[in-house]
Design an enzyme around this catalytic site. Structure first.
Site: not given
Length: 215
Positions: A23, A25, A181, A186
Site C-alpha cells: 500500500d 500513500e 489511509h 491499510d
C-alpha cells in the site's frame, strides 16, 4: 491422493508467483509527477496444511523526489506533512531497495519465480511503485511489470464488497477507520483480507483443484 491434492506450497498456489501486499500513500494521483510519501509491504507465507498468512512487514516514510508535485487535497486527505522531520523519511531508492531485497529473498526461499503485487485498487499502488523504481534506477525489480492481485475485485467476487473497510467488516475482520489511509495499517488489513479470501476458497473445497478424472 491426486497430485493436485498435494499442492500445498506457496509456489504451487499462484503459478510460481510470490504474493506481496503493498500500500502507498501519495501526494496526488499521477505516478509520474506526484510524490510517493509512504509505502508498506507485507510478504506472505503458507503453512504445511496450505493456509496462507502474513509473514514479514516493512514500512517506510518516503522523501518526495526532486521536483515532485504535492497536491494540497491529497495531503489533506492522508494527513501527511512531507516536511515533518519526525517522519524519518528515506529516499525512494532506500525504501524500494530494502523491500526488493526482502522480496527476492522470499522468492528464493519459497521456490517461486517472481513477485506479484497484492493491493486494494492495485493499479494505483503498482503504478506508483513502478514509477519510483524507475526514478531510483533499480534494475532488479522482482515484481511482475503489470500483473497484480486486486483485493477490490476479489472482495467484490467473494464478499460482495469493494471498499476495503466494508470488505473487512463483511469478512468478520476489525477495521479502525481512524487508522485508515496509513500505508502500514491499510497494508495489514489488505494482507489479512487477501489471506481470508484465499483460505475461504480452500475451506469451501475450491483448492486444491480436483484431479481431471474427478471433475
Amino acid at each position: 491422493m491426486s497430485d493436485n491434492a498435494q499442492l500445498t506450497g506457496l509456489c504451487d498456489r499462484f503459478r510460481g508467483f510470490y504474493p506481496v501486499v503493498i500500500d502507498v500513500e501519495t501526494a496526488g494521483f499521477n505516478a509520474k509527477t506526484d510524490a510517493l510519501l509512504e509505502i508498506a509491504a507485507i510478504t506472505l507465507k503458507m503453512d504445511e496444511q496450505g493456509w496462507l498468512m502474513p509473514d514479514t512487514t516493512l514500512h517506510f516514510h518516503v522523501e518526495p523526489f526532486v521536483g515532485a508535485n504535492l497536491q494540497p487535497e491529497a495531503l489533506a486527505f492522508n494527513g501527511i506533512d512531507p516536511n515533518d522531520p519526525d517522519r524519518g523519511a528515506v529516499s525512494e531508492y532506500e525504501a524500494l531497495h530494502e523491500i526488493f531485497k526482502v522480496v527476492r529473498k522470499g522468492i528464493k526461499a519459497s521456490g517461486c519465480n517472481r513477485a506479484i503485487m497484492v493491493a486494494h485498487n492495485a493499479n494505483f499502488d503498482h503504478s506508483f511503485m513502478m514509477a519510483a523504481a524507475e526514478r531510483a534506477s533499480l534494475k532488479r525489480n522482482p515484481f511482475h511489470p503489470f500483473a497484480t492481485f486486486d483485493t477490490a475485485a476479489l472482495a467484490g467476487l467473494a464478499l460482495g464488497q469493494t471498499v476495503l473497510s466494508k470488505a473487512c467488516q463483511t469478512a468478520g475482520m476489525d477495521f479502525d477507520s481512524t487508522q485508515a489511509h496509513s500505508a502500514l495499517y491499510d497494508t495489514e488489513r489488505t494482507a489479512v483480507l487477501f489471506c481470508e479470501i484465499v483460505n475461504r476458497w480452500k475451506r469451501l473445497g475450491g483448492w486444491p483443484l480436483p484431479a481431471a478424472e474427478e471433475v
